[in-house]
Design a protein around this motif. Structure first.
Motif, PDB file in Angstrom:
ATOM      1  N   LYS A  82       0.695   2.495  14.975  1.00 31.43           N
ATOM      2  CA  LYS A  82       0.726   1.936  15.498  1.00 31.43           C
ATOM      3  C   LYS A  82       2.523   1.278  14.395  1.00 31.43           C
ATOM      4  O   LYS A  82       1.684   1.195  12.514  1.00 31.43           O
ATOM      5  N   PHE A  83       2.680   0.065  14.394  1.00 32.39           N
ATOM      6  CA  PHE A  83       3.534  -0.090  12.856  1.00 32.39           C
ATOM      7  C   PHE A  83       4.393  -1.436  13.746  1.00 32.39           C
ATOM      8  O   PHE A  83       4.046  -2.453  14.821  1.00 32.39           O
ATOM      9  N   ARG A  84       3.784  -2.562  12.557  1.00 31.24           N
ATOM     10  CA  ARG A  84       4.296  -3.911  12.675  1.00 31.24           C
ATOM     11  C   ARG A  84       5.734  -4.439  12.079  1.00 31.24           C
ATOM     12  O   ARG A  84       5.878  -3.501  11.211  1.00 31.24           O
ATOM     13  N   LYS A  85       6.705  -5.037  12.740  1.00 26.19           N
ATOM     14  CA  LYS A  85       8.327  -5.827  12.306  1.00 26.19           C
ATOM     15  C   LYS A  85       7.397  -6.260  10.684  1.00 26.19           C
ATOM     16  O   LYS A  85       7.345  -7.054  10.999  1.00 26.19           O
ATOM     17  N   LYS A  86       8.193  -6.076   9.770  1.00 24.84           N
ATOM     18  CA  LYS A  86       8.419  -6.650   8.700  1.00 24.84           C
ATOM     19  C   LYS A  86       8.860  -8.521   8.820  1.00 24.84           C
ATOM     20  O   LYS A  86      10.284  -8.352   9.682  1.00 24.84           O
ATOM     21  N   PRO A  87       8.761  -8.892   8.183  1.00 28.01           N
ATOM     22  CA  PRO A  87       8.779 -10.448   8.342  1.00 28.01           C
ATOM     23  C   PRO A  87       9.974 -10.679   7.294  1.00 28.01           C
ATOM     24  O   PRO A  87      11.046  -9.819   6.393  1.00 28.01           O
ATOM     25  N   VAL A  88      11.627 -10.793   8.783  1.00 28.98           N
ATOM     26  CA  VAL A  88      12.821 -10.640   7.809  1.00 28.98           C
ATOM     27  C   VAL A  88      13.632 -11.997   8.154  1.00 28.98           C
ATOM     28  O   VAL A  88      13.622 -12.118   9.225  1.00 28.98           O
ATOM     29  N   VAL A  89      14.363 -13.352   7.442  1.00 27.53           N
ATOM     30  CA  VAL A  89      15.178 -14.056   7.895  1.00 27.53           C
ATOM     31  C   VAL A  89      16.083 -13.243   8.429  1.00 27.53           C
ATOM     32  O   VAL A  89      17.248 -13.174   7.385  1.00 27.53           O
ATOM     33  N   VAL A  90      17.029 -14.006   8.947  1.00 31.43           N
ATOM     34  CA  VAL A  90      17.830 -13.728  10.199  1.00 31.43           C
ATOM     35  C   VAL A  90      19.023 -14.326  10.539  1.00 31.43           C
ATOM     36  O   VAL A  90      17.954 -16.129   9.793  1.00 31.43           O
TER      37      VAL A  90
END
Length: 94
Positions: free
Chosen positions: A2-10
């Motif tokens: 399982k993978f978690r999406k990295k926190p990225v600001v767009v």
């Protein structure tokens, strides 16, 4: 695995549609951000068959009213359906 999406600001705007003059309209009558204006001038966002389309890394994709247009961390643009956007992103207070 399982993978978690990295926190990225767009950056993102919600598209409202196209008017009779071919203008790119945003929800809530917001002003176009600079990055949208640049994309329009450079034909990264353009009109085809009276719909706005985006040249994305995956090819040309059409934008529907209520879709979000997202500017990724490398300046790439892509559309996102509102339900997916709302499940994936939350507003960042500046």
């Amino acid at each position: 695995m399982k993978f978690r999406k990295k926190p990225v600001v767009v950056e993102a705007v919600q598209y409202a549609g196209i008017n009779d003059c071919g203008d790119f309209l945003l929800e809530d009558d917001e002003d176009l951000p600079d990055w949208i204006e640049v994309a329009l001038r450079k034909n990264q966002i353009f009109i085809r068959s009276w719909k706005h389309a985006i040249n994305t890394l995956e090819g040309v994709l059409f934008i529907s009213p209520s879709d979000y247009v997202i500017r990724g961390i490398h300046g790439e643009l892509y559309p996102c359906k509102p339900d997916i956007f709302n499940q994936t992103y939350e507003k960042v207070e500046e």
